[in-house]
Write a protein that holds these residues in place. Structure first.
Motif, PDB file in Angstrom:
ATOM      1  N   LEU A  77      14.028   0.746  32.995  1.00 32.03           N
ATOM      2  CA  LEU A  77      14.796   1.786  33.757  1.00 32.03           C
ATOM      3  C   LEU A  77      16.089   0.146  33.476  1.00 32.03           C
ATOM      4  O   LEU A  77      15.784  -0.889  33.854  1.00 32.03           O
ATOM      5  N   TYR A  78      16.883   0.543  32.706  1.00 31.43           N
ATOM      6  CA  TYR A  78      18.316  -0.208  32.824  1.00 31.43           C
ATOM      7  C   TYR A  78      19.529   0.168  33.646  1.00 31.43           C
ATOM      8  O   TYR A  78      19.572   1.869  33.690  1.00 31.43           O
ATOM      9  N   LEU A  79      19.892  -0.427  34.252  1.00 32.57           N
ATOM     10  CA  LEU A  79      21.749  -0.491  34.326  1.00 32.57           C
ATOM     11  C   LEU A  79      23.134  -0.938  34.610  1.00 32.57           C
ATOM     12  O   LEU A  79      22.814  -1.738  34.699  1.00 32.57           O
ATOM     13  N   GLN A  80      23.949  -0.677  33.235  1.00 32.33           N
ATOM     14  CA  GLN A  80      24.711  -1.460  31.845  1.00 32.33           C
ATOM     15  C   GLN A  80      26.312  -1.534  33.178  1.00 32.33           C
ATOM     16  O   GLN A  80      27.039   0.094  33.154  1.00 32.33           O
ATOM     17  N   MET A  81      26.843  -2.325  34.227  1.00 30.88           N
ATOM     18  CA  MET A  81      27.628  -1.984  35.170  1.00 30.88           C
ATOM     19  C   MET A  81      28.481  -2.742  34.640  1.00 30.88           C
ATOM     20  O   MET A  81      29.112  -3.967  34.214  1.00 30.88           O
ATOM     21  N   ASN A  82      29.417  -2.127  34.335  1.00 30.03           N
ATOM     22  CA  ASN A  82      31.081  -2.877  33.449  1.00 30.03           C
ATOM     23  C   ASN A  82      32.105  -2.810  34.317  1.00 30.03           C
ATOM     24  O   ASN A  82      32.317  -2.043  34.824  1.00 30.03           O
ATOM     25  N   SER A  83      33.221  -3.715  34.521  1.00 32.70           N
ATOM     26  CA  SER A  83      34.551  -3.016  35.152  1.00 32.70           C
ATOM     27  C   SER A  83      33.690  -3.566  36.687  1.00 32.70           C
ATOM     28  O   SER A  83      34.804  -2.722  36.939  1.00 32.70           O
ATOM     29  N   LEU A  84      32.850  -4.563  36.944  1.00 32.84           N
ATOM     30  CA  LEU A  84      32.703  -3.747  38.406  1.00 32.84           C
ATOM     31  C   LEU A  84      33.817  -4.047  39.264  1.00 32.84           C
ATOM     32  O   LEU A  84      34.831  -5.232  39.088  1.00 32.84           O
ATOM     33  N   LYS A  85      33.695  -3.884  40.415  1.00 29.59           N
ATOM     34  CA  LYS A  85      34.523  -3.858  41.722  1.00 29.59           C
ATOM     35  C   LYS A  85      33.805  -4.494  43.107  1.00 29.59           C
ATOM     36  O   LYS A  85      32.543  -3.674  43.008  1.00 29.59           O
ATOM     37  N   PRO A  86      34.516  -5.294  43.677  1.00 33.49           N
ATOM     38  CA  PRO A  86      34.560  -5.359  45.469  1.00 33.49           C
ATOM     39  C   PRO A  86      33.850  -4.211  45.498  1.00 33.49           C
ATOM     40  O   PRO A  86      32.544  -4.251  46.903  1.00 33.49           O
ATOM     41  N   GLU A  87      34.298  -2.749  45.662  1.00 30.15           N
ATOM     42  CA  GLU A  87      33.527  -1.843  46.423  1.00 30.15           C
ATOM     43  C   GLU A  87      31.952  -1.730  45.969  1.00 30.15           C
ATOM     44  O   GLU A  87      31.014  -0.619  46.169  1.00 30.15           O
ATOM     45  N   ASP A  88      31.537  -1.713  44.683  1.00 31.46           N
ATOM     46  CA  ASP A  88      30.106  -1.837  44.322  1.00 31.46           C
ATOM     47  C   ASP A  88      29.366  -3.122  44.826  1.00 31.46           C
ATOM     48  O   ASP A  88      28.847  -2.831  44.277  1.00 31.46           O
ATOM     49  N   THR A  89      29.462  -2.903  45.755  1.00 25.50           N
ATOM     50  CA  THR A  89      28.977  -5.015  46.501  1.00 25.50           C
ATOM     51  C   THR A  89      27.913  -4.002  46.754  1.00 25.50           C
ATOM     52  O   THR A  89      28.303  -3.236  48.059  1.00 25.50           O
ATOM     53  N   ALA A  90      26.955  -4.076  46.944  1.00 25.79           N
ATOM     54  CA  ALA A  90      25.937  -3.078  48.096  1.00 25.79           C
ATOM     55  C   ALA A  90      24.544  -3.657  47.654  1.00 25.79           C
ATOM     56  O   ALA A  90      24.191  -4.436  46.319  1.00 25.79           O
ATOM     57  N   MET A  91      23.049  -3.387  48.117  1.00 23.01           N
ATOM     58  CA  MET A  91      21.940  -3.342  47.555  1.00 23.01           C
ATOM     59  C   MET A  91      21.735  -2.475  46.721  1.00 23.01           C
ATOM     60  O   MET A  91      21.791  -1.383  47.019  1.00 23.01           O
TER      61      MET A  91
END
Length: 119
Positions: A77-91
């Protein structure tokens, strides 16, 4: 069933990461899968999920930036994460559901992987 996440790390805002989740111990293709995340002091939340038939849905906060996909031949399974923001910080956690439906209960969790986005 074993779910092992990889691909996390520290990036700057605006950059991209791709998470992977390698699954073993089950017939990967027949189960819905998903990504969830948990930030410090917050509850675990759904990020994205994909059914056995490849139907997808996303949390409003990541729509248009994140893409979930699966490669049944590789049991991954994949998760491509673009345009990351500080609020995406997490486990970030990979999860396998009880059936091919994205709305079935979660049966298994991965151990999680850290994603940190600096501003």
């Amino acid at each position: 069933v074993q779910l092992v996440e990889s691909g996390g790390g520290l990036v700057q805002a605006g950059e991209s990461l791709r998470l992977s989740c390698a699954a073993s111990g089950s017939i990967f293709s027949i189960y819905a899968m998903g990504w969830h995340r948990q930030a410090p002091g917050r509850e675990r939340e759904l990020v994205a999920r994909i059914s056995a038939g490849d139907s997808t849905d996303y949390a409003d906060s990541v729509k248009g930036r994140f893409t979930i996909s699966r490669d049944n031949a590789k049991n991954t399974l994949y998760l491509q994460m673009n345009s990351l923001k500080p609020e995406d910080t997490a486990m970030y956690y990979c999860a396998q559901r009880r059936s091919g439906s994205s709305y079935s209960p979660i049966n298994y969790w991965g151990q999680g992987i850290q994603v940190t986005v600096s501003s």
